[in-house]
Scaffold this active site. Structure first.
Site, PDB file in Angstrom:
ATOM      1  N   ASN A  75      -3.031   2.818 -10.217  1.00  0.00           N
ATOM      2  CA  ASN A  75      -3.472   2.119  -8.949  1.00  0.00           C
ATOM      3  C   ASN A  75      -3.401   0.579  -9.392  1.00  0.00           C
ATOM      4  O   ASN A  75      -3.102   0.338 -10.473  1.00  0.00           O
ATOM      5  CB  ASN A  75      -4.778   2.239  -8.570  1.00  0.00           C
ATOM      6  CG  ASN A  75      -5.350   2.023  -7.254  1.00  0.00           C
ATOM      7  OD1 ASN A  75      -4.454   1.884  -6.062  1.00  0.00           O
ATOM      8  ND2 ASN A  75      -6.406   1.402  -7.011  1.00  0.00           N
TER       9      ASN A  75
ATOM     10  N   GLY B 125       0.780  -1.102  -0.081  1.00  0.00           N
ATOM     11  CA  GLY B 125      -0.089  -0.050   0.154  1.00  0.00           C
ATOM     12  C   GLY B 125       0.765   1.157  -0.086  1.00  0.00           C
ATOM     13  O   GLY B 125       1.859   1.273   0.757  1.00  0.00           O
TER      14      GLY B 125
ATOM     15  N   ASP C 295      -1.538   4.780  -6.298  1.00  0.00           N
ATOM     16  CA  ASP C 295      -0.161   4.589  -6.099  1.00  0.00           C
ATOM     17  C   ASP C 295       0.628   5.684  -6.598  1.00  0.00           C
ATOM     18  O   ASP C 295       1.644   5.887  -6.124  1.00  0.00           O
ATOM     19  CB  ASP C 295       0.317   2.969  -6.602  1.00  0.00           C
ATOM     20  CG  ASP C 295      -0.064   1.938  -5.695  1.00  0.00           C
ATOM     21  OD1 ASP C 295      -1.352   1.700  -6.285  1.00  0.00           O
ATOM     22  OD2 ASP C 295       0.717   1.619  -5.047  1.00  0.00           O
TER      23      ASP C 295
HETATM   24  O1  MRU Z   1       0.492  -3.846  -4.607  1.00  0.00           O
HETATM   25  P1  MRU Z   1       0.203  -3.174  -3.374  1.00  0.00           P
HETATM   26  O2  MRU Z   1      -0.867  -4.173  -2.575  1.00  0.00           O
HETATM   27  O3  MRU Z   1       1.317  -2.284  -2.680  1.00  0.00           O
HETATM   28  O4  MRU Z   1      -1.201  -2.118  -4.091  1.00  0.00           O
HETATM   29  C1  MRU Z   1      -1.576  -1.316  -3.187  1.00  0.00           C
HETATM   30  C2  MRU Z   1      -2.559  -0.461  -4.146  1.00  0.00           C
HETATM   31  O5  MRU Z   1      -2.688  -0.337  -5.285  1.00  0.00           O
HETATM   32  C3  MRU Z   1      -3.424   0.486  -3.464  1.00  0.00           C
HETATM   33  O6  MRU Z   1      -4.688   0.727  -3.960  1.00  0.00           O
HETATM   34  C4  MRU Z   1      -2.766   1.875  -3.454  1.00  0.00           C
HETATM   35  O7  MRU Z   1      -1.304   1.888  -2.946  1.00  0.00           O
HETATM   36  C5  MRU Z   1      -3.487   2.738  -2.407  1.00  0.00           C
HETATM   37  S1  MRU Z   1      -3.357   2.631  -0.753  1.00  0.00           S
HETATM   38  C6  MRU Z   1      -3.897   3.735   0.159  1.00  0.00           C
END
Ligand code: MRU
Length: 352
Positions: free
Chosen positions: A255, A55, A245
């Protein structure tokens, strides 16, 4: 922290206190709640790379702590040498995951602090950097609460809200971005129910979003990613809210993979598509989303669930972990400093 309504049971995936750090292993949720201790920069880098912590905002918080772990044991008395070594430490953390800009934002913030204080002693720099990492951690939860309040009015009473991936407490220092808006709407007395996409292949929706909403007693229904269009066509989804992201200067949003598909579906069905993200996720240095680096992860995440093989041996696999939703599909970007609904290029930069 006065004036903020923080539930004492709030989920916080990173505990940083007394010079040590524990992270909730998000690979094992929801079956097991295991906390891992970290004391080194390399350990934190590995936790980010292997998605013990994930995240965008949480990755930034972890990286800041990782920098402090790296610098605290440096033995030099020279601030210049200290800073050179610090840059190497930051490079180790920067090489973990490429898409979430919060990682690079946090590293830059730690470096800027050091750079601005090079006239002090190395000991003072170390103490200051610990406080900076702590500040990044505490501010992240506070700004999620602010962001939630900013976005809450967009969610009507009784809304059935679709979300993709996990942009909740687990993806931040606490409270969450997209789920923060939902929490704020619930706190405002609205009856909200959430539809969580399972989010193949890492299953952040089924493993994490469903887990944390259930813990908060917020009604949540799990669906497979390919069911969202059907539910929209049946009038069973009132709005979509996701995290991000990295957001380019023009409002294009990177995202979790599958977000773009959901946005296209939402447009087709005239359903508002909202993005909730802190300013640290907005990258004004990139003019549009085509410049956002998209992480490609290993084939095994797709061919296997744990040790169960789901695809033939040796099959060709693509595993892009993120996609980019063009700004024209985004109804609003919700930040801690306000909500932007149009003219993203001018209005996003005006927030800074
Ligand atoms: O691969 P991840 O689990 O790190 O991806 C997370 C996401 O895509 C979330 O939607 C994004 O980081 C927003 S978190 C507030």
């Amino acid at each position: 922290m006065s004036g903020c309504q923080i539930n004492p049971n709030t989920i916080r995936p990173i505990r940083f206190f007394n010079g040590m750090c524990q992270m909730l292993d998000q690979r094992l949720l929801p079956a097991e709640e295991v906390w891992i201790d970290y004391t080194s920069c390399e350990g934190v880098a590995e936790a980010i790379r292997t998605m013990v912590v994930r995240g965008a905002p949480a990755i930034g918080v972890a990286a800041a702590i990782g920098v402090w772990f790296g610098v605290r044991d440096l033995e030099t008395e020279s601030c210049e040498e200290f800073y050179t070594e610090m840059e190497k430490i930051c490079a180790v953390l920067a090489a973990t995951r490429p898409t979430a800009v919060n990682l690079f934002w946090a590293l830059e913030r730690m470096k800027s602090f050091a750079k601005a204080n090079l006239d002090r002693s190395v000991m003072e720099l170390k103490i200051g950097l610990e406080y900076e990492a702590l500040a990044i951690t505490q501010e992240d939860e506070q700004l999620c609460i602010k962001l939630g309040r900013q976005g809450e009015s967009l969610i009507p009473d009784g809304a059935r809200v679709l979300t993709h991936c996990n942009a909740g407490a687990l993806a931040t220092a606490g409270y969450g971005t997209a789920l923060g808006v939902i929490r704020a709407a619930v706190a405002a007395g609205k009856k909200i129910s959430v539809i969580a996409d399972e989010t193949r292949p890492f299953l952040q929706g089924s493993r994490l979003t469903a887990w944390e909403l259930q813990k908060d007693n917020i009604p949540v229904t799990l669906i497979c990613d390919n069911m969202a269009g059907y539910l929209m066509s049946k009038g069973e989804i009132d709005c979509v809210i996701v995290g991000a992201d990295r957001i380019a200067a023009n409002g294009d949003v990177a995202n979790k993979i599958g977000t773009y598909t959901v946005a296209v579906l939402a447009k087709e069905h005239n359903i508002p598509f909202y993005v909730a993200a802190p300013l640290s996720t907005i990258d004004l240095s990139l003019s549009d989303g085509s410049q956002i680096p998209i992480e490609e992860r290993g084939a095994r995440e797709i061919t296997h669930v744990k040790d169960i093989q789901l695809a033939p041996e040796g099959i060709e696999v693509r595993n892009p972990a993120f996609d980019v939703t063009p700004n024209r599909l985004v109804s609003a970007i919700i930040t801690e400093r306000g909500v932007v609904t149009e003219h993203y290029l001018q209005n996003l930069s005006a927030l800074f």
